[in-house]
Each structure stands twice: as C-alpha cells, then as structure tokens.
Design a protein around this motif. Sequence first.
Motif, PDB file in Angstrom:
ATOM      1  N   ASP A 210       0.831  -1.199   0.000  1.00 21.84           N
ATOM      2  CA  ASP A 210       0.000   0.000   0.000  1.00 21.84           C
ATOM      3  C   ASP A 210       0.868   1.253   0.000  1.00 21.84           C
ATOM      4  OD1 ASP A 210      -2.289  -1.475   0.013  1.00 21.84           O
ATOM      5  OD2 ASP A 210      -2.602  -1.356   2.185  1.00 21.84           O
ATOM      6  N   PRO A 211       0.401   2.318  -0.634  1.00 24.80           N
ATOM      7  CA  PRO A 211       1.176   3.564  -0.628  1.00 24.80           C
ATOM      8  C   PRO A 211       1.219   4.198   0.759  1.00 24.80           C
ATOM      9  CG  PRO A 211      -0.969   3.913  -1.628  1.00 24.80           C
ATOM     10  CD  PRO A 211      -0.839   2.433  -1.413  1.00 24.80           C
ATOM     11  N   LYS A 212       2.259   4.959   0.977  1.00 26.66           N
ATOM     12  CA  LYS A 212       2.421   5.698   2.228  1.00 26.66           C
ATOM     13  C   LYS A 212       2.730   7.148   1.846  1.00 26.66           C
ATOM     14  CE  LYS A 212       5.090   5.610   6.556  1.00 26.66           C
ATOM     15  NZ  LYS A 212       6.220   4.972   7.263  1.00 26.66           N
ATOM     16  N   VAL A 213       1.773   8.035   2.069  1.00 20.24           N
ATOM     17  CA  VAL A 213       1.821   9.393   1.511  1.00 20.24           C
ATOM     18  C   VAL A 213       2.003  10.414   2.624  1.00 20.24           C
ATOM     19  CG1 VAL A 213       0.612  11.081   0.067  1.00 20.24           C
ATOM     20  CG2 VAL A 213       0.283   8.629  -0.340  1.00 20.24           C
TER      21      VAL A 213
ATOM     22  N   ILE B 120       2.291  19.940  -5.757  1.00 22.60           N
ATOM     23  CA  ILE B 120       3.427  19.174  -6.267  1.00 22.60           C
ATOM     24  C   ILE B 120       3.279  17.747  -5.754  1.00 22.60           C
ATOM     25  CG2 ILE B 120       5.930  18.946  -6.345  1.00 22.60           C
ATOM     26  CD1 ILE B 120       6.143  21.911  -5.699  1.00 22.60           C
ATOM     27  N   LEU B 121       3.333  16.784  -6.673  1.00 21.86           N
ATOM     28  CA  LEU B 121       3.241  15.368  -6.328  1.00 21.86           C
ATOM     29  C   LEU B 121       4.524  14.683  -6.764  1.00 21.86           C
ATOM     30  CD1 LEU B 121       1.892  12.697  -5.575  1.00 21.86           C
ATOM     31  CD2 LEU B 121       0.680  12.763  -7.759  1.00 21.86           C
ATOM     32  N   SER B 122       5.281  14.178  -5.786  1.00 21.94           N
ATOM     33  CA  SER B 122       6.567  13.533  -6.080  1.00 21.94           C
ATOM     34  C   SER B 122       6.530  12.094  -5.582  1.00 21.94           C
ATOM     35  CB  SER B 122       7.719  14.287  -5.407  1.00 21.94           C
ATOM     36  OG  SER B 122       8.971  13.772  -5.800  1.00 21.94           O
ATOM     37  N   HIS B 123       6.895  11.165  -6.475  1.00 17.58           N
ATOM     38  CA  HIS B 123       6.899   9.745  -6.144  1.00 17.58           C
ATOM     39  C   HIS B 123       8.317   9.305  -5.780  1.00 17.58           C
ATOM     40  CE1 HIS B 123       5.605   5.582  -6.204  1.00 17.58           C
ATOM     41  NE2 HIS B 123       6.607   5.280  -7.007  1.00 17.58           N
ATOM     42  N   PHE B 124       8.425   8.444  -4.756  1.00 18.56           N
ATOM     43  CA  PHE B 124       9.727   7.971  -4.288  1.00 18.56           C
ATOM     44  C   PHE B 124       9.854   6.471  -4.517  1.00 18.56           C
ATOM     45  CE2 PHE B 124       9.002  11.849  -1.890  1.00 18.56           C
ATOM     46  CZ  PHE B 124      10.230  12.484  -2.003  1.00 18.56           C
TER      47      PHE B 124
ATOM     48  N   SER C 274       6.051   6.625   0.070  1.00 18.25           N
ATOM     49  CA  SER C 274       6.010   6.364  -1.372  1.00 18.25           C
ATOM     50  C   SER C 274       5.757   7.641  -2.172  1.00 18.25           C
ATOM     51  CB  SER C 274       4.921   5.338  -1.694  1.00 18.25           C
ATOM     52  OG  SER C 274       3.639   5.849  -1.345  1.00 18.25           O
ATOM     53  N   ASP C 275       5.090   8.629  -1.553  1.00 20.83           N
ATOM     54  CA  ASP C 275       4.750   9.861  -2.265  1.00 20.83           C
ATOM     55  C   ASP C 275       4.768  11.049  -1.310  1.00 20.83           C
ATOM     56  OD1 ASP C 275       3.582   9.016  -5.139  1.00 20.83           O
ATOM     57  OD2 ASP C 275       2.944   7.553  -3.637  1.00 20.83           O
ATOM     58  N   LEU C 276       5.070  12.212  -1.875  1.00 19.01           N
ATOM     59  CA  LEU C 276       5.045  13.475  -1.138  1.00 19.01           C
ATOM     60  C   LEU C 276       4.138  14.450  -1.885  1.00 19.01           C
ATOM     61  CD1 LEU C 276       6.105  15.562   0.966  1.00 19.01           C
ATOM     62  CD2 LEU C 276       8.006  16.010  -0.612  1.00 19.01           C
ATOM     63  N   ILE C 277       3.177  15.045  -1.164  1.00 22.88           N
ATOM     64  CA  ILE C 277       2.284  16.060  -1.733  1.00 22.88           C
ATOM     65  C   ILE C 277       2.523  17.368  -0.993  1.00 22.88           C
ATOM     66  CG2 ILE C 277      -0.108  16.785  -2.063  1.00 22.88           C
ATOM     67  CD1 ILE C 277      -0.888  13.863  -2.299  1.00 22.88           C
ATOM     68  N   ILE C 278       2.850  18.416  -1.746  1.00 25.35           N
ATOM     69  CA  ILE C 278       3.021  19.756  -1.173  1.00 25.35           C
ATOM     70  C   ILE C 278       1.977  20.670  -1.800  1.00 25.35           C
ATOM     71  CG2 ILE C 278       4.584  21.694  -0.825  1.00 25.35           C
ATOM     72  CD1 ILE C 278       6.925  19.816  -1.129  1.00 25.35           C
ATOM     73  N   LEU C 279       1.183  21.329  -0.963  1.00 29.13           N
ATOM     74  CA  LEU C 279       0.120  22.220  -1.422  1.00 29.13           C
ATOM     75  C   LEU C 279       0.537  23.671  -1.213  1.00 29.13           C
ATOM     76  CD1 LEU C 279      -2.807  20.170   0.113  1.00 29.13           C
ATOM     77  CD2 LEU C 279      -2.271  20.348  -2.310  1.00 29.13           C
TER      78      LEU C 279
ATOM     79  N   LEU D   1      13.462  13.049   4.815  1.00 30.24           N
ATOM     80  CA  LEU D   1      12.477  12.476   5.734  1.00 30.24           C
ATOM     81  C   LEU D   1      11.666  11.378   5.038  1.00 30.24           C
ATOM     82  CD1 LEU D   1      11.065  12.788   8.565  1.00 30.24           C
ATOM     83  CD2 LEU D   1       9.435  14.276   7.399  1.00 30.24           C
ATOM     84  N   CYS D   2      11.272  11.629   3.781  1.00 27.68           N
ATOM     85  CA  CYS D   2      10.489  10.639   3.029  1.00 27.68           C
ATOM     86  C   CYS D   2      11.295   9.371   2.792  1.00 27.68           C
ATOM     87  CB  CYS D   2      10.038  11.237   1.694  1.00 27.68           C
ATOM     88  SG  CYS D   2       8.781  12.519   1.853  1.00 27.68           S
TER      89      CYS D   2
END
Length: 288
Positions: free
Chosen positions: A73-76, A141-145, A125-130, A118-119
């Motif tokens: 499962d993703p971890k956002v 911004i949606l960045s996948h790790f 799995s993903d970072l969202i910055i609003l 930190l991620c």
Amino acid sequence: EYLFKKGKEAQESVLYEKKRKIREALEEQKKIPTEIKKGEKETLMHEIEMEDEITKIPSSHIDDEYALSKYQDPKVLITSSRDPSQRLLQFVKEMRLIVPGSKRMNRGNVVISELVKLCHEHSFSDLIILHAHRGEPDGMILSHFPYGPTVYFGITNVILRHDVPNKVDPMSEAFPHILLNNFTTPLGKRLADTLKFLFPAPKTDSKRVLTFSNQNDYIVFRHHNYEKEGEDKVKLLEVGPRFDLKPFQIKLGTLDQVEAPVEWVLRPYMKTAKKRKAFQLQYYLQSK
C-alpha cells in the motif's frame, strides 16, 4: 542512476528484437537470421524457453517507478508551503482525509531537501506539497519515491467541505474506488498512474468513490458516497471537497533533483496550444 537505467533499457531492447526474430523463424519454420551468432543464438533460445507472457516484454525505467505499488500500500506524506493561510491548512486537512493512510505534517521552516530526506528515511512512497496565493490554494506538487516522477499542478475552483451544499458528515476513511475518465494518450495514462497509485486497493463493498475526469486537459476532482436504490438505481451523495487540477510539468526525478530531465511541459503560448491536448486523443474530442 537514470543514465545507467536508460543504457540498460537500450541493451534489453536490442536483445528483445533478436528474440523476436528467433520466435518468428521458429513459428514459420524458417532458418534463424545469420546476423545472430551461433553462441548467442543458443543463449537466446534458452532465455526464450524460460520466459512467460510478462517477462518476455522488456521493462523500462517508467515501469520501475511503480513496480512495488502492486505489492504494498502507498504511504503518503502531505504538507503545505511555509507560512500557510488558514484556508490552505484546512485544505491540507481535507486532503489528508481524502488519501487513506496518509500523514499530515506541519511544514514550519523545513526545506525541500529535509522533506525528501524524511520521506526516504521513513519509506514514504509519495510526497504532496500544497501551495496558496493570497490565502487561496493554487498549486500542488506530487513527487513519487524513490525514483520519481514529479508532477506539478495548478489548482483552481477550490470548494472546501463546509461550502459544499448537502454534504455527507462525517467523511468516511474507507479505501475508495478510483474513477479515471478520458486519460487516453500515453502521457494521459502515465499521469493517471501517478494519481491512481496514491490510493490502496479498495474492498468490493466500499461505498466511497473518487473521480478524476479529464476535460480539455483540466482534471476535475469529485468525491462521493453512493447508495443503491433498487437493482438498477444508484444515489450519489457528494462529500467534498471539489477542485480542478491543471498539470503543467512532469519531471523524471524526485523533487530535490534540480537536474532531472523534464518529460513534459505545458507550452500555452504556442500557436497550436489551443488545438493540442496532451492527455486525451483528438478523435475523442471530435466525437463529443
């Protein structure tokens, strides 16, 4: 690392072409092409015998980005720009409820490099910055790790939950069904994957639905619960929030990699900009 993967991908494509020629020759009972050397021919024929429907297709660097998404499962992680407005903070809280299992973080004075570190350390799995402009949410911004991609969106027409008429309270945190509409080009399917893999697989009896509908390269987001009324009728109950996303850049690396190649960028001031649609096919528009 990116260049190494691209080089390996080129080598695999050459081997795949040779294997294809060997398969065609065996199926048509013809001689194997002479450009394939004798020692190499025996090795390739052994590899063909060991391959199945999945492994016979060469992998790409894009496949590797979401290779593990089918098994875990993703971890956002969701956060905001520094010094956020109250409206942006409320939007971050609602986004945290939209994405099941996500974590919300108060940004404070944390810089991008520290966020990325930190991620990596906590296996996100993903970072969202609003982001916001004059208090109104206007960017995401949606960045996948760990390898990317990173997608930049503009946000418009934001309506928070308390402004949605006849909304459902409280918001369910069940794993939602995802509806992806009109992502018909290869780039559109790629963008759909970046959104789809934010969410874990739902149970079949889940009553929660998230819709991402592409309309002229604007992605309209809606959040509903549904109830069955009889055998062939369904009642939709809007939960909120509402907003529209406008993608304007896709980069192949993570957020901190300034030198990462740009896969696609919006060019709105070209003469053909109004005619070109990056995420849906032209014949679909004409049929509409």
